[in-house]
Design an enzyme around this catalytic site. Sequence first.
Site, mmCIF file in Angstrom:
data_model
loop_
_atom_site.group_PDB
_atom_site.id
_atom_site.type_symbol
_atom_site.label_atom_id
_atom_site.label_comp_id
_atom_site.label_asym_id
_atom_site.label_seq_id
_atom_site.Cartn_x
_atom_site.Cartn_y
_atom_site.Cartn_z
ATOM 1 N N ARG A 89 0.827 -1.211 0.000
ATOM 2 C CA ARG A 89 0.000 0.000 0.000
ATOM 3 C C ARG A 89 0.858 1.257 0.000
ATOM 4 O O ARG A 89 0.473 2.281 -0.572
ATOM 5 C CB ARG A 89 -0.915 -0.008 1.234
ATOM 6 C CG ARG A 89 -1.819 1.191 1.384
ATOM 7 C CD ARG A 89 -2.808 1.374 0.264
ATOM 8 N NE ARG A 89 -3.452 0.131 -0.121
ATOM 9 C CZ ARG A 89 -4.338 0.023 -1.109
ATOM 10 N NH1 ARG A 89 -4.660 1.090 -1.834
ATOM 11 N NH2 ARG A 89 -4.884 -1.143 -1.405
ATOM 12 N N ASN A 281 -9.442 -1.397 7.661
ATOM 13 C CA ASN A 281 -8.375 -1.713 6.725
ATOM 14 C C ASN A 281 -8.812 -2.758 5.700
ATOM 15 O O ASN A 281 -8.083 -3.704 5.387
ATOM 16 C CB ASN A 281 -7.142 -2.184 7.499
ATOM 17 C CG ASN A 281 -5.832 -1.843 6.826
ATOM 18 O OD1 ASN A 281 -5.029 -2.713 6.529
ATOM 19 N ND2 ASN A 281 -5.597 -0.561 6.576
ATOM 20 N N HIS A 331 -5.400 -4.118 4.146
ATOM 21 C CA HIS A 331 -5.255 -3.056 3.148
ATOM 22 C C HIS A 331 -3.805 -2.623 3.012
ATOM 23 O O HIS A 331 -3.330 -2.328 1.910
ATOM 24 C CB HIS A 331 -6.130 -1.869 3.549
ATOM 25 C CG HIS A 331 -6.332 -0.845 2.480
ATOM 26 N ND1 HIS A 331 -5.769 0.410 2.546
ATOM 27 C CD2 HIS A 331 -7.061 -0.877 1.331
ATOM 28 C CE1 HIS A 331 -6.142 1.114 1.488
ATOM 29 N NE2 HIS A 331 -6.916 0.359 0.727
ATOM 30 N N CYS A 332 -3.083 -2.606 4.124
ATOM 31 C CA CYS A 332 -1.675 -2.198 4.111
ATOM 32 C C CYS A 332 -0.820 -3.117 3.245
ATOM 33 O O CYS A 332 0.205 -2.697 2.701
ATOM 34 C CB CYS A 332 -1.118 -2.191 5.525
ATOM 35 S SG CYS A 332 -2.026 -1.204 6.728
ATOM 36 N N LEU A 333 -1.218 -4.379 3.114
ATOM 37 C CA LEU A 333 -0.440 -5.371 2.374
ATOM 38 C C LEU A 333 -0.702 -5.342 0.870
ATOM 39 O O LEU A 333 -0.026 -6.066 0.124
ATOM 40 C CB LEU A 333 -0.773 -6.779 2.893
ATOM 41 C CG LEU A 333 -0.288 -7.128 4.298
ATOM 42 C CD1 LEU A 333 -0.954 -8.423 4.777
ATOM 43 C CD2 LEU A 333 1.231 -7.261 4.340
#
Length: 349
Positions: A89, A281, A331-333
Amino acid sequence: MNRLLPEWHPQDAVQLTWPRPDSDWADTLPAIEAMMEQLALVISRYQHVIIGVPDPACGDGLHQRLMARGAATDRVHLVVVEADDTWARDHGPLASQDGDAVHFHDLTFNGWGGKFRADRDNTLTQQLVTAGWIRCPVTTSDVVMEGGALETDGQGTLLTTEACLLNPNRNPDLSRQQVEDWLASQLGLTRVLWLRHGHLEGDDTDSHVDTLARFCDAETIAYVRCDDPADSHYADLHAMEQELTALRQANGSPYRLIPLPWPAACRDGDDGHRLPATYANFLIINGAVLVPVYGDRQDLAALNALAGAFPEHDIIPIDASAAITQHGSLHCLTMQWPRGTLNLEGAHQ
C-alpha cells in the site's frame, strides 16, 4: 481532467510483496505466508494478482501451493524483486486518470518518516517497470507520501490526517498549503478534508487514514468507533467521529457515516504492547470487499456493517491476526492497479 482514482474503480490487478525470510517477519513467517496465500487465492478468483517474491525458489514454491489450492492459473503472476518489507500500500504506485488515460505516480517512500529501512521498497515500482509489468506511463516524484495516507472519492476530494501528511518526518519543507497545491497539481485533488484526531496504538505510520476512516463510495465513509469509555482510544476516536459528522460533500450534504465496531485489545505475545487491530483496513476489488478479521466477537458485526455499505459486493473475511503483529493489516499489504495498467504481453521474469 486528471483525478486520483478511487479504490472501487475497475481494476486489472492487486499487487502483493512477499515477506523475506530475513525480514522482521522471520519469527512469524509461516503465519504471515498463510495469510497472504489466502489473500492471493481469494483475489485470483476475481482478478489478476501480481506478487513480488524475493527469489525464484520462493516463487516456485508459492506457485505450487496456490495452484494446489485452486488459484486461477492465468491470474497469478510472480516476479522476483528486491524489497525490504511487505507493505505494498505504501511502496506501490498511486493511479490517476486523465480522460481515458491512466497514469502511475511513483512517490518517495521513506519508511514512514525514517522509522524503518526502505531503500529497496522505494525502488519497487521502477523494478516492475523494468520487468515489463506496467503498461501505463509512470512519473516519479521526490515528494514523500504513502497510499495508506490517502482516501479519495474519485471526484476530487481527499480524506487524510494532519498527523501523517503534515508530519515533518515526510516533507519538512512543505507547508499545509504547499501540500494541498501539490495534491491539486499532480493528483487532481480539489478539496482536502483534514482529520485532526484519530490514532491506533501500535501504529507506525503516524495515523494513516486507511486504519481509521474509508470512502465506500462518494457519499459514504466507514470509520472506526470506540464504544468503550475505559479504553485509551475512546476520547480521540470520539473526537474523530465528531469531525466526520461535521464534514460535508462538495454539494454541501453530510456524508453517510457507517460506524465499524471496536475489537477487543490485541496484544503482542512478547512484551504485551497493543496491536493496531482495525476493521477499516478492508480492500475493495472487482465484485468483492475483503475484510480483516481477528477471531473477535465483533468480526461478524463488522462484516454486516460493510455488507450494508457494499450491497453489490461479496463480503469476504480474511484473518489478519498475523499481519497486525507487524503493525499493519489487510489493506496495508495490498495495492490495486486500475484497469489499463497491467501489461501481460510484454512482462518477463
